[in-house]
Scaffold this motif. Structure first.
Motif, PDB file in Angstrom:
ATOM      1  N   GLN A   1       1.046  -1.053  -0.035  1.00  0.00           N
ATOM      2  CA  GLN A   1      -0.179  -0.138  -0.081  1.00  0.00           C
ATOM      3  C   GLN A   1       1.136   1.252  -0.039  1.00  0.00           C
ATOM      4  O   GLN A   1       0.369   2.410   0.262  1.00  0.00           O
ATOM      5  CB  GLN A   1      -1.073  -0.097   1.127  1.00  0.00           C
ATOM      6  CG  GLN A   1      -1.798  -1.059   1.380  1.00  0.00           C
ATOM      7  CD  GLN A   1      -2.654  -1.239   0.495  1.00  0.00           C
ATOM      8  OE1 GLN A   1      -3.622  -0.158  -0.219  1.00  0.00           O
ATOM      9  NE2 GLN A   1      -3.250  -2.192  -0.327  1.00  0.00           N
ATOM     10  N   PRO A   7       2.974   4.112  -1.927  1.00  0.00           N
ATOM     11  CA  PRO A   7       3.263   4.556  -3.050  1.00  0.00           C
ATOM     12  C   PRO A   7       4.740   4.713  -3.438  1.00  0.00           C
ATOM     13  O   PRO A   7       5.205   4.530  -4.654  1.00  0.00           O
ATOM     14  CB  PRO A   7       2.503   5.752  -3.115  1.00  0.00           C
ATOM     15  CG  PRO A   7       2.470   6.200  -1.676  1.00  0.00           C
ATOM     16  CD  PRO A   7       2.006   4.771  -1.032  1.00  0.00           C
ATOM     17  N   VAL A  35       5.887   1.402  -4.839  1.00  0.00           N
ATOM     18  CA  VAL A  35       5.373   1.485  -6.234  1.00  0.00           C
ATOM     19  C   VAL A  35       6.369   2.394  -7.159  1.00  0.00           C
ATOM     20  O   VAL A  35       6.619   1.908  -8.126  1.00  0.00           O
ATOM     21  CB  VAL A  35       3.856   1.756  -6.361  1.00  0.00           C
ATOM     22  CG1 VAL A  35       3.544   1.888  -7.723  1.00  0.00           C
ATOM     23  CG2 VAL A  35       2.953   0.783  -5.527  1.00  0.00           C
ATOM     24  N   GLN A  81       3.268   3.808 -12.738  1.00  0.00           N
ATOM     25  CA  GLN A  81       2.786   3.807 -11.079  1.00  0.00           C
ATOM     26  C   GLN A  81       1.304   3.148 -11.121  1.00  0.00           C
ATOM     27  O   GLN A  81       1.093   2.522 -10.322  1.00  0.00           O
ATOM     28  CB  GLN A  81       2.950   4.906 -10.565  1.00  0.00           C
ATOM     29  CG  GLN A  81       4.552   5.393 -10.303  1.00  0.00           C
ATOM     30  CD  GLN A  81       4.827   6.704  -9.794  1.00  0.00           C
ATOM     31  OE1 GLN A  81       3.872   7.536  -9.363  1.00  0.00           O
ATOM     32  NE2 GLN A  81       5.919   7.255  -9.859  1.00  0.00           N
ATOM     33  N   SER A 112       0.514  -0.381  -9.876  1.00  0.00           N
ATOM     34  CA  SER A 112      -0.146  -0.647  -8.434  1.00  0.00           C
ATOM     35  C   SER A 112      -1.520  -1.031  -8.650  1.00  0.00           C
ATOM     36  O   SER A 112      -2.402  -1.147  -7.577  1.00  0.00           O
ATOM     37  CB  SER A 112      -0.478   0.883  -8.077  1.00  0.00           C
ATOM     38  OG  SER A 112      -0.978   2.007  -8.832  1.00  0.00           O
ATOM     39  N   THR A 113      -2.360  -1.225  -9.854  1.00  0.00           N
ATOM     40  CA  THR A 113      -3.601  -1.574 -10.132  1.00  0.00           C
ATOM     41  C   THR A 113      -3.799  -2.850 -10.639  1.00  0.00           C
ATOM     42  O   THR A 113      -4.692  -3.754 -10.153  1.00  0.00           O
ATOM     43  CB  THR A 113      -4.212  -0.465 -10.664  1.00  0.00           C
ATOM     44  OG1 THR A 113      -4.034   0.814 -10.392  1.00  0.00           O
ATOM     45  CG2 THR A 113      -5.783  -0.958 -11.041  1.00  0.00           C
ATOM     46  N   ARG A 128      -3.183  -6.527  -8.573  1.00  0.00           N
ATOM     47  CA  ARG A 128      -4.192  -6.098  -7.280  1.00  0.00           C
ATOM     48  C   ARG A 128      -5.499  -6.561  -7.536  1.00  0.00           C
ATOM     49  O   ARG A 128      -6.124  -7.134  -6.955  1.00  0.00           O
ATOM     50  CB  ARG A 128      -4.082  -4.765  -6.593  1.00  0.00           C
ATOM     51  CG  ARG A 128      -5.083  -4.486  -5.482  1.00  0.00           C
ATOM     52  CD  ARG A 128      -4.925  -3.302  -4.936  1.00  0.00           C
ATOM     53  NE  ARG A 128      -4.993  -2.023  -5.801  1.00  0.00           N
ATOM     54  CZ  ARG A 128      -6.245  -1.590  -6.361  1.00  0.00           C
ATOM     55  NH1 ARG A 128      -7.296  -2.193  -6.176  1.00  0.00           N
ATOM     56  NH2 ARG A 128      -6.167  -0.578  -7.359  1.00  0.00           N
TER      57      ARG A 128
END
Length: 406
Positions: A272, A274, A277, A366, A370-371, A374
């Motif tokens: 979680q 950033p 990431v 990024q 990060s998406t 997940r």
């Protein structure tokens, strides 16, 4: 001047450039590049036309020369180590020197500042989420390149420039021709001409009906007499190609690399933070090599560096793939480690010609990294690594297809 071999001169010991990657090692630089780096920071290579420019293999010397004002990016200068017989500059200011390079670059700098690109993050997040929604609702397996990696940056750069995304097949097909090493000069010139004509028409439309986009800003400069319309179109071609090709390949190749390093993928998927990431993006940019034909330059004056004298007129090739794997700059450089501080890599170049769009590319990556993993936690390669078609024939490296399942 850059040396040229005649047919009766010995060529043994002078490797050809570009070089082949090793079978089964698609993420690593060619072994011959490693050998040349071991010999020293500057060696000679042989190009398609028999010329012998300097190959600069080590990180420190690459940065020093890329920042040296005695080194030129102008493709029209004698001695420039061109990739083909064409010596014309049909791609814009990246193949120019200051002050003209700086003058044209300043016209398009503002939309690519960190502040402006951060303002685009919610829109990029929406694009990424919408495309993932479509994948989850569609067939399984799927080609990640076609369904996700290529649409993400294409939609973003179209929004930024003011180019209709409905035309994406047209500009993507022509971009592929331009960056393919096997394209003839005629094929490449034809593709560039078609894109220039297309962007020229769009600039004309923006002159009549301006909007809140970069092409409208360029059109305003045309209308004010600050910029020829043809130059505005060339800038548009450059930004359109650069804005989608490199990032698209980075998304797909980065995903494939992470799938081959599951512990790194797990750490990225579960974080979680950033900062982690952002650090992962920098490490993937270092570890992978999207621009893999070497940055090309020519010396304007004699330059003494690393015990060698580069003469005025000598060509220079500075491959970031081996520079980013220099053990003098990065410990254990062949290991992918998203916890590494890799921010000083040369994936975006260095000096006045470093990549204009790097804040936008970083932000897009990024959001993607990060998406995607997940939201698709079981993402996996649908097939074998050895069956993946890599772009060994392109000046931009990546994969033509990436079949994935979940």
């Amino acid at each position: 001047m850059t040396e040229t071999l005649s047919s009766d001169e010995p060529q043994a010991g002078i490797p050809e450039y570009p070089m082949r990657r090793a079978q089964g090692c698609p993420f690593d630089p060619p072994p011959t590049l490693r050998d040349e780096q071991e010999k020293g920071p500057l060696t000679k290579v042989r190009l398609w036309d028999g010329s012998r420019p300097w190959l600069v293999t080590r990180y420190a010397e690459q940065r020093a020369l890329l920042a040296d004002p005695r080194v030129s990016a102008d493709i029209t200068r004698p001695g420039y180590p061109s990739q083909s017989s064409s010596r014309s500059n049909s791609i814009g200011f990246i193949l120019m020197d200051d002050p003209e390079h700086a003058r044209l670059r300043r016209m398009v700098t503002a939309p690519f500042t960190i502040k402006r690109t951060e303002a685009l993050r919610p829109r990029v997040q929406q694009i990424v989420d919408d495309l993932i929604d479509d994948m989850l609702a569609g067939p399984n397996p799927v080609d990640l390149v076609e369904s996700f990696a290529l649409p993400v940056p294409s939609l973003v750069i179209c929004d930024l420039l003011g180019v209709p995304y409905a035309d994406h097949d047209f500009f993507q097909d022509n971009s592929k021709t331009i960056i393919n090493r096997d394209s003839t000069d005629e094929q490449r010139a034809g593709a560039l001409g078609r894109l220039a004509e297309y962007l020229d028409r769009l600039v004309g439309e923006k002159l009549d009906r301006p909007s809140e986009d970069l092409l409208s800003q360029l059109a305003a400069r045309v209308g004010a007499g600050e910029l020829p319309r043809g130059e505005a179109a060339r800038i548009g071609v450059l930004l359109l190609i650069a804005g989608h090709e490199t990032t698209a390949n980075m998304i797909a190749l980065g995903t494939l690399a992470l799938l081959q390093h599951p512990e790194q993928l797990t750490a990225l998927r579960e974080t979680q933070d950033p900062k982690l990431v952002a650090g992962a993006v920098e490490e993937l940019l270092r570890y992978l090599h999207i621009t893999h034909s070497g940055r090309r330059r020519v010396a304007l004056e004699d330059i003494e560096i690393a015990g060698q004298v580069i003469r005025a007129g000598d060509g220079l090739i500075l491959p970031n793939d081996i520079g980013n794997r220099d053990p003098r700059a990065f410990s254990d450089p062949d290991r992918l480690d998203i916890h590494r501080d890799a921010r000083h890599h040369v994936a975006f170049g260095f000096g006045v010609h470093q990549c204009l769009g790097q804040p936008l590319a970083r932000m897009e990556l990024q959001v993607v990294y990060s998406t995607l993993y997940r939201r698709m936690p079981t993402l996996r390669l649908a097939g074998a690594l050895e069956d993946i078609p890599f772009k060994h024939d392109g000046s931009v490296y990546g994969v033509y297809e990436l079949p994935v399942a979940w």
